[in-house]
Scaffold this active site. Structure first.
Site, PDB file in Angstrom:
ATOM      1  N   HIS A  91       0.752  -0.847   0.235  1.00 32.96           N
ATOM      2  CA  HIS A  91       0.112  -0.215  -0.395  1.00 32.96           C
ATOM      3  C   HIS A  91       1.014   1.556   0.326  1.00 32.96           C
ATOM      4  O   HIS A  91       0.348   2.789  -0.416  1.00 32.96           O
ATOM      5  CB  HIS A  91      -1.057  -0.060   0.937  1.00 32.96           C
ATOM      6  CG  HIS A  91      -0.688   0.535   2.524  1.00 32.96           C
ATOM      7  ND1 HIS A  91      -0.302  -0.533   3.584  1.00 32.96           N
ATOM      8  CD2 HIS A  91       0.075   1.701   3.178  1.00 32.96           C
ATOM      9  CE1 HIS A  91       0.190   0.303   4.407  1.00 32.96           C
ATOM     10  NE2 HIS A  91       0.336   1.138   4.314  1.00 32.96           N
ATOM     11  N   ASP A 121      -0.276  -7.951   1.502  1.00 30.34           N
ATOM     12  CA  ASP A 121       0.249  -5.984   1.960  1.00 30.34           C
ATOM     13  C   ASP A 121       2.404  -5.775   1.520  1.00 30.34           C
ATOM     14  O   ASP A 121       2.883  -5.649   2.015  1.00 30.34           O
ATOM     15  CB  ASP A 121      -0.385  -5.495   2.491  1.00 30.34           C
ATOM     16  CG  ASP A 121      -0.065  -4.048   2.182  1.00 30.34           C
ATOM     17  OD1 ASP A 121       0.837  -4.036   1.738  1.00 30.34           O
ATOM     18  OD2 ASP A 121      -0.733  -3.176   2.951  1.00 30.34           O
ATOM     19  N   SER A 195       4.548   2.636   7.721  1.00 30.88           N
ATOM     20  CA  SER A 195       4.332   1.479   6.847  1.00 30.88           C
ATOM     21  C   SER A 195       5.024   0.733   6.358  1.00 30.88           C
ATOM     22  O   SER A 195       6.197   1.553   5.593  1.00 30.88           O
ATOM     23  CB  SER A 195       3.106   1.627   6.281  1.00 30.88           C
ATOM     24  OG  SER A 195       1.793   2.032   6.278  1.00 30.88           O
ATOM     25  N   ILE A 254     -13.229 -24.944   2.641  1.00 25.55           N
ATOM     26  CA  ILE A 254     -13.515 -25.632   4.297  1.00 25.55           C
ATOM     27  C   ILE A 254     -13.975 -23.946   4.965  1.00 25.55           C
ATOM     28  O   ILE A 254     -14.316 -23.264   4.588  1.00 25.55           O
ATOM     29  CB  ILE A 254     -11.621 -25.284   4.724  1.00 25.55           C
ATOM     30  CG1 ILE A 254     -11.183 -24.219   4.149  1.00 25.55           C
ATOM     31  CG2 ILE A 254     -10.946 -26.717   3.853  1.00 25.55           C
ATOM     32  CD1 ILE A 254     -10.000 -23.867   5.374  1.00 25.55           C
TER      33      ILE A 254
END
Length: 478
Positions: A91, A121, A195, A254
């Site tokens: 991002h 990410d 980040s 699942i």
């Protein structure tokens, strides 16, 4: 007598000094089409907000401009190879037209995007340095314990080279950010701009990539999340080698093993991942794994809950033969499967889903032949709060059920019953009861009567919706 002073925590200055040069600031720019013709705000000359608005509206061209706007953003990253490979978050660089890496010594280099993985990410960049760069090693995030000290270095709010210290607050966090959530939670201060930066252990090894925060204000409140290196390290290796991810794929659908399902299957505790369907043409379409199996260990790794299985499968190499420990019909058994590639499997599943989806333009009023209305499926007495009937051609057309679905159609669901609580609706099809296939309404009645005679509290049903998607549910036996 002087009061003794309590010593503070040991300084991390020496540790940080040796790591700062490997952590970088990443600035990106993106040209965005200027759809908004609103004029630039008029800010008084010398206002403390003038620089902010000048930067924000940079490239806007003012009122009436047809030019695109340049949007800039900042993030963090770290060098994982002296040759110029840099790890960060997806991002941070997503949609960027230009990526620039700023180093601690003030130098700047243009970066090329090697590859990205939106599911975790993560992203890998490459710069071309004139001399080898300072790099940091990966550590083993699996040995980290709650309460261990960690250190984050990053670029919060554009303030490069910021060091914060805290502890690991929790492990294995699922914050619904992606299919493989397994975050490390830390109280080391992480803010916007951090980040993509590294989370270090006290040996100076990267054990996480700082990715997200919980914050009503936008600033740190002591709840930050990092992608553990046990997941990230393999992703970066794949991006570097292939420019893309190549995850393992088992080819099953699942669902969680609830307490009721565990009881119906004779399990002593609710654990593992329940196989609710097999993908046609997938790696286990040969019958080695069957619907109703519960996967409790995969390639030596325990599957405590459903979400563990996709992650451990994805971390396994494509083409690898692995042992899978199953619970089938109340007995444990080990089977060997060879994994396919998830990225190929996703295309296959999408095609299968498209083929199984009924025409959205078809309505119940359209389902007539020769201008005659179809007969309603014959209603029967309620069983477990449901009206049931044989799945004949009339029922298929009335409820728009695809040909691949076999079983007993549910024609009505009484309100305020266990079946209604479980989300069963008319048009659903009972495929199995107690892991035994049923083909007629009489077989359903017989199976339910048998369960009652055995004093069972719940009936385990395999239900197919009208498109053929399967799920297991338990319905209380009154």
């Amino acid at each position: 007598m002087a009061q003794a002073r309590q010593a503070g925590p040991e300084s991390v200055a020496d540790l940080a000094e040796g790591l700062l040069d490997a952590v970088v600031n990443i600035s990106t720019s993106q040209n965005v089409k200027n759809e908004d013709k609103a004029p630039m705000p008029q800010v008084p000359e010398g206002s403390p907000f003038q620089d902010f608005f000048d930067e924000f509206f940079k490239g806007d061209g003012g009122e009436g401009s047809n030019q695109g706007q340049t949007v800039n953003s900042l993030g963090s990253g770290f060098v994982i190879d002296p040759a110029g490979y840099i790890a960060t978050n997806n991002h941070v660089i997503e949609g960027a037209d230009d990526i620039e890496v700023n180093f601690a010594n003030g130098s700047k280099l243009k970066a090329k995007l090697v590859g990205t993985d939106p599911k975790t990410d993560l992203a890998l960049l490459k710069v071309e340095p004139k001399a080898p760069l300072k790099a940091v090693p990966f550590g083993d995030s699996r040995v980290m314990r709650i309460g261990d000290w960690v250190m984050a270095i990053g670029n919060p709010f554009g303030l490069g080279g910021s060091v914060t210290v805290g502890i690991i607050s929790a492990r294995g966090r699922n914050i619904n950010a992606g299919p493989y959530d397994n975050f490390i939670q830390t109280d080391a201060a992480i803010n916007r701009g951090n980040s993509g930066g590294p989370l270090f252990n006290m040996k100076g090894e990267v054990i996480g990539i700082n990715t997200a925060i919980i914050s009503p204000s936008g600033g740190s409140i002591g709840i930050g999340f990092s992608v553990p290196t046990e997941l990230a390290q393999n992703i970066f290796s794949q991006l570097r080698e292939f420019g893309e991810t190549r995850r393992g794929w088992l080819g099953v659908r699942i669902q969680p093993v609830t307490d009721d399902i565990a009881e119906s299957l004779g399990m002593s505790e609710a654990k593992g991942a329940l196989v609710a369907g097999i993908i046609k043409g997938g790696p286990v379409d040969n019958g080695v794994i069957q619907t109703g199996d519960v996967v409790i260990r995969f390639d030596g790794k325990d599957v405590h809950e459903m979400r563990d299985l996709p992650r451990v499968v994805a971390e396994s190499p494509v083409g690898k033969a692995v042992d899978v420990l199953l619970l089938r019909n109340g007995k444990e058994m080990t089977v060997k499967v060879t994994l396919g590639r998830l990225e190929d499997g996703e295309k296959q599943v999408d095609a299968e889903d498209d083929a199984a989806t009924p025409d959205e333009g078809t309505t119940e009023e359209d389902t007539t032949t020769g201008g005659e209305e179809l007969a309603e499926p014959q209603k029967a007495e309620l069983v477990l709060g449901m009206g049931i009937g044989d799945l004949d051609e009339a029922a298929r057309k009335t409820f728009n059920i695809v040909e691949s679905v076999k079983g007993v159609v549910i024609t009505e669901v009484a309100p305020d019953t266990a079946a209604a609580e479980r989300g069963i609706v008319p048009g659903d099809v009972i495929v199995e009861i107690g892991q035994e296939a049923v083909a007629t309404a009489e077989e359903v009645k017989a199976r339910v009567a048998k369960l009652k005679s055995e004093d069972r509290r719940n009936a385990l049903l395999m239900i197919a919706d009208r498109t053929g998607a399967l799920r297991y549910i338990t319905v209380r036996i009154d």
